[in-house]
Every structure is written in C-alpha cells, then in structure tokens.
Enzyme design. Structure first.
Site, PDB file in Angstrom:
ATOM      1  N   HIS A 187      66.237  59.093  -0.346  1.00  0.00           N
ATOM      2  CA  HIS A 187      67.272  59.116   0.689  1.00  0.00           C
ATOM      3  C   HIS A 187      66.706  59.652   2.001  1.00  0.00           C
ATOM      4  O   HIS A 187      67.086  59.220   3.082  1.00  0.00           O
ATOM      5  CB  HIS A 187      68.456  59.988   0.244  1.00  0.00           C
ATOM      6  CG  HIS A 187      69.610  59.188  -0.233  1.00  0.00           C
ATOM      7  ND1 HIS A 187      70.231  58.236   0.552  1.00  0.00           N
ATOM      8  CD2 HIS A 187      70.271  59.179  -1.407  1.00  0.00           C
ATOM      9  CE1 HIS A 187      71.229  57.689  -0.122  1.00  0.00           C
ATOM     10  NE2 HIS A 187      71.268  58.237  -1.307  1.00  0.00           N
ATOM     11  N   GLU A 429      57.518  36.793 -10.360  1.00  0.00           N
ATOM     12  CA  GLU A 429      57.014  38.160 -10.488  1.00  0.00           C
ATOM     13  C   GLU A 429      56.164  38.352 -11.738  1.00  0.00           C
ATOM     14  O   GLU A 429      55.620  39.426 -11.964  1.00  0.00           O
ATOM     15  CB  GLU A 429      58.185  39.154 -10.502  1.00  0.00           C
ATOM     16  CG  GLU A 429      59.234  38.819 -11.547  1.00  0.00           C
ATOM     17  CD  GLU A 429      60.513  39.606 -11.396  1.00  0.00           C
ATOM     18  OE1 GLU A 429      60.457  40.782 -10.995  1.00  0.00           O
ATOM     19  OE2 GLU A 429      61.580  39.047 -11.685  1.00  0.00           O
ATOM     20  N   ASP A 453      56.415  43.815  -8.910  1.00  0.00           N
ATOM     21  CA  ASP A 453      56.000  43.532 -10.278  1.00  0.00           C
ATOM     22  C   ASP A 453      54.841  42.544 -10.329  1.00  0.00           C
ATOM     23  O   ASP A 453      53.962  42.655 -11.180  1.00  0.00           O
ATOM     24  CB  ASP A 453      57.179  42.991 -11.099  1.00  0.00           C
ATOM     25  CG  ASP A 453      58.006  44.119 -11.699  1.00  0.00           C
ATOM     26  OD1 ASP A 453      57.517  45.270 -11.714  1.00  0.00           O
ATOM     27  OD2 ASP A 453      59.135  43.867 -12.151  1.00  0.00           O
ATOM     28  N   CYS A 500      60.667  38.828  -1.474  1.00  0.00           N
ATOM     29  CA  CYS A 500      61.645  39.917  -1.416  1.00  0.00           C
ATOM     30  C   CYS A 500      61.062  41.234  -1.910  1.00  0.00           C
ATOM     31  O   CYS A 500      61.772  42.229  -2.025  1.00  0.00           O
ATOM     32  CB  CYS A 500      62.890  39.559  -2.215  1.00  0.00           C
ATOM     33  SG  CYS A 500      62.558  39.154  -3.949  1.00  0.00           S
TER      34      CYS A 500
END
Length: 568
Positions: A187, A429, A453, A500
C-alpha cells in the site's frame, strides 16, 4: 558526513527535504489467561473495539479517494466472520485474554498473507497489520500518532507505514518517504504512485540509522536515500527536480492522447485493475481500456461464491464506464497462493502447479458457468472481452469456448442480449502456451502475456525465493525470445498480442517491447502517460532494429546495459 542508503524503488521521482522519523507506540500485550466467567465479556470488548473502528471508518471527514478505498478494504476485513470467529475461539476455547487473542489472530493472518506467491496479495498483509494496530489502540485506549501535521518538505522515514498512516498523511507537507519494510506492491508503494511522490521500501534498518531532522535527498529513480548531502549533490538534484516538474506538467497534456509512433503505429495503453475504484483512477489517468480485470477479488472479498447477478452488476458497470474502449476480464484465477475461506482446496505438494485457475473452473463447471453467464450478459453494454488464464492444453480453451457458446444459446432462448462478436483470448504465461502458440491462436481471438509467471516458469526461478531472486529478470534473452515468438505467431494469424504482466508497466522496457511488436501495454495507471510519451517519441522501425540486437544477446546483463544506453 554524507551517507547513502539503498532500497527498492516503490515510486520514481526526486525529493529534497528534512527527515521526519516516524515511530509507532510500543504496545505491550497482556499474556495472562482469563477465567471461564470472563469469556463472554472479554469477547464483547473486542467486538466493541472492532465496531468502534468500523464506525470511525464510516464517518471520515472529507475523505480522499485513497482513504475511501482503504476504509472499504479495512471494513471488509473487520466484518469477515473468519476474523471475529478466530478471536472468539481463542478467548472461549483457549482462555486467552482479549489483547492476546487479537494479537495472535492478526499475526496468523499476516503470516498467511506474507507467505503467498502473488506479490499483490502478499502485500495485503499490511492491511491486516493495520487493522490489528487500530483495534488494539481501541482496546488499550491509546491515541495513535499520525502524520497529519508536519513541517513543509518532510521526507518520512519509518520502519513501516500502514495504509492508515499514508492515507492520513499531510500530503501538502510530505515530499517522499522511505521504509525499512514493504515491497513494490505494498500500500505504501501504491499510495506513493497515486500521489506521484518518490518512495523507497525494503531498506532494511534505515529507520535506526537516522535521528530525524537531517537534510536528505530521496532518489526514487536510482533507489537511494542520501543523508546530509553535499552542496554539489543538492545543486544537482535541484536541477533534476526542476526537470521533473516540467516533465509532469508535460505528461498531463499527453495522458489523453493516442499513443502513435513517429512512423504511424498505434499502440493501446491500458490499465490493470481489481475493482471499480481502480477503474476510476485508470480512466482519470487516460487509459485506452483495461488489459486485465482480476476477478478473483470479487470472490476473495466475499463470504461465499458471488452470484451471477452480483458479478453481472460489477462487470456491467465497468463495461459501461469504458464505453467503446476494451475491457479484458480474466476468468477466475484462484488456487495456488489464492485461497477462499468458504472453499476447501486439496492439500498439494506444489499448489502453484496444481489445482488452480482454468483447471479448477472446468472441474467446477457450475461455478465457472455462473461467471461466464455474467460476463456474456455484460458484454451487451460495451467492448468486453474474456481472457482464460493458465492454459496448457488446447482442450482447456476449446472447452471454455464451448461453454460460452452454450450460454449464448441459452440467452438467445431467453431473449437476453449480448455481444455476438464477443472475443475470447488466453493469458500466455506457461511454457506450453508459448510453445503451442501457433495452435492456440487458431481458437483464441487474442493473446495477453502475463510476464510474472512466464518469466518464473521459463527460467525455473521462484521469484519469492531470496536466494535466487537475482536470477529472475524479464530481460533474460530466453524470456524476450518467448515474448517475440508469441507476438509473431499472433500477427501471422492476423490477430494481436498485449501484455498485462509487470514488465508492461516498466517504462525502461517500453521501447524494447515496442520493438518486439507488442500491440497493447497494460500496467499501473500511474504509468500510462509516461508509456504514451515514450511511444509518441519513438520510431517503430528503429525500435525493431534495437529489439533484434537485444534478443541476440547471450547474457541478461548485456541486455540490461543495452536498454539503459538506448534509453538515454
């Protein structure tokens, strides 16, 4: 005397200011046991403290969007039955007092989340740590320190900063921050990127090496904190900050432009999101669409499998918000390191290569069909596309497409509208999907490369293993060749490939990926304008020549050097 400390780059940029050392109140946990008679009243006190914090979160004064997001996340965790049930069990079955029961529960939840392989989910441990602090303060009647009133030009140094700390921070006074703990997806990092403020995390023990009040330079580009800098260093960074301000102003004028290279190639620059709040931020930052909507958060933040209607409303809202812009929604990618409180996964030796993602979905067809029906129905409201993750067999893609076709026939009978030309693609992936890309593209409408991945599996490197983490690099020539192969195969079939994974958001890699032929970049919304800026200044033909040289290298280090030199 000047001292320099290194850390992980959480948010880029430069800052000059005075160090504000933020330390948390020491909390001593009562370890005494309680009598049978006190069990009920002890748990009631914990519930009162939880309810008090929930009420506080519901009544924030003039909250920022970041505060609202954090408040909602905290309320969901606080209202999770598993959280309160675990505390109650420790009190009633083990006769732990309220403080010890809360402390142990939080520690267990933090340990579970920290052990996950998914970086985004791993960093959610900080949310549990945060609610633990806040509820404990309520139990003990402690008024916590905060960062709401600080001197101008403050650089915050702390062991860690919780979501509450950063949300309540005096944004006008703070110019940057650095923490001992934390990762790139914590965060702290996300808030810093949202505020467009330099930040470093994972600095070890820097909070024990500063006294507070020292002059300092925070370099988020190099990942260094310079304490007591020389006059020459101050002069150098003052110049860099001036350039930084000018660049930020220029990027504001670029974020809504189309990313077209100097020789006319149009590239989509999209965002990765996990919820509607993420989408709002992405739209503000000028996204051309969404390259990855992680639907697992709909499941993980629920107490049971979300219904078709619950999912449909979310997908429909996101689709309508984007209008004609593409919204690529990944089907449920659960399992491995992402569990559900309400579903028992089998115990496996290696869950990351086990019962997860599309394997689970095709096995639990009722769960999968519920999601697919919601997705197909939502496609009527815009440019929604479906993406299937973790495929290794052609049958997995064909079976998914067959289910979608069955759903279309059912919707036709019901008279329910949907997009007749709904695209279905796969997330590339796995090594199998790379090697068999020419076969997969016969059935897939598009590819989207998940580099996190893909890199891990291609190099056989566990990115969470600190002993070999240095071997994990997207710039490894084997990874680059895999990416190039996937892109070329899709283009030969007249289709397109996006990315992505985290590599797409690495602005140092933009030119290289452009040269490899990537059609769409999808990453953090904070990076959209900078990626567009690089593309607008680039020539596709020149970058293609550079990419050819890069993938011809033998060593990762040589590729990295080439990229640094090329970006100058």
């Amino acid at each position: 005397m000047t001292k320099t400390y290194e850390g992980l780059k959480a948010s880029t940029g430069y800052a000059i200011g005075n160090i504000y050392l933020f330390t948390r109140e020491e909390i001593e946990i009562d370890k005494s046991t309680i009598s049978e008679e006190l069990k009920a009243s002890e748990f009631e006190k914990v519930k009162d403290a939880i309810n008090s914090y929930v009420e506080e979160l519901s009544n924030l004064e003039n909250p920022t969007e970041a505060q609202i997001n954090i408040a909602n996340a905290h309320k969901e965790l606080l209202q999770d039955p598993y959280f309160s049930d675990t505390i109650e069990s420790k009190i009633k079955n083990e006769l732990k007092n309220k403080e010890q029961a809360l402390d142990e529960t939080i520690r267990e939840m933090v340990e579970i989340m920290s052990a996950l392989d998914d970086e985004y989910l791993k960093e959610r441990a900080s949310d549990y740590q945060d609610i633990g602090y806040q509820v404990m303060y309520k139990l003990k009647g402690i008024k916590p320190k905060d960062l709401s009133k600080l001197e101008k030009q403050s650089i915050i140094i702390s062991k860690e900063l919780t979501p509450s700390d950063t949300a309540n921070m005096d944004k006008e006074a703070v110019v940057g921050f650095a923490t001992d703990l934390g990762g790139k997806t914590s965060h702290t990092s996300i808030i810093a990127q949202t505020l467009d403020m330099p930040a470093l995390v994972g600095m070890g023990d820097v909070s024990t090496k500063v006294a507070g009040g020292e002059k300092a330079i925070l370099d988020g580009n190099k990942g260094i904190l310079i304490v007591d800098p020389s006059d020459e260093e101050l002069e150098k960074y003052e110049s860099l900050i001036k350039e930084q301000v000018e660049k930020k102003e220029r990027l504001k004028t670029i974020k809504d432009k189309k990313a077209i290279t100097k020789d006319g190639k149009h590239i989509e620059v999209s965002a990765n999101i996990g919820n509607i709040e993420d989408l709002k931020l992405a739209i503000e930052n000028g996204c051309d669409g969404v390259g990855l909507f992680r639907t697992e958060f709909l499941y993980m933040e629920n107490t049971n499998f979300p219904t078709e209607e619950e999912q449909f409303e979310v997908y429909k809202e996101a689709t309508e918000m984007l209008g004609e812009k593409p919204l690529i929604i990944r089907t449920l990618d659960i399992g491995g390191d992402k569990g559900l409180d309400y579903f028992k996964f089998p115990v496996e030796e290696n869950p990351f290569l086990g019962y997860r993602a599309i394997r689970l979905c095709l096995d639990k067809e009722d769960i999968f069909k519920t999601q697919l029906r919601a997705l197909v129905r939502a496609s009527a409201y815009g440019n929604l596309k479906i993406m299937i993750p973790f495929v290794v067999n052609i049958d997995e893609l064909k079976s998914s497409i067959e289910l979608i076709e069955e759903i279309k026939k059912d919707l036709d009978k019901e008279g329910t509208s949907y997009n007749k030309d709904l695209d279905v693609g796969i997330m590339v992936e796995t090594s199998a999907s790379i090697i068999m890309a020419d076969k997969f593209i016969k059935y897939a409408d598009f590819f989207s490369i998940g580099t996190n991945d893909l890199t891990q599996y291609t190099l056989a490197v566990d990115r969470g293993n600190e002993n070999i983490a240095h071997m994990y690099s997207n710039y490894n020539p084997a990874v680059l060749r895999a990416i190039k192969h996937v892109i070329d195969v899709s283009h030969e079939a007249g289709k397109w490939t996006g990315m992505c994974g985290a590599f797409a958001g690495d602005t140092e890699a933009t030119k290289l990926l452009l040269g490899l032929g990537l059609d769409e970049f999808s990453g953090s919304s904070a990076k959209i304008a900078e990626i567009k800026d690089t593309i607008l200044k680039s020539s596709l033909s020149e970058e293609e020549e550079f990419a050819k040289k890069a993938i011809d290298q033998e060593l990762t280090s040589d590729v990295e050097k080439m990229v640094i030199e090329h970006n100058k």
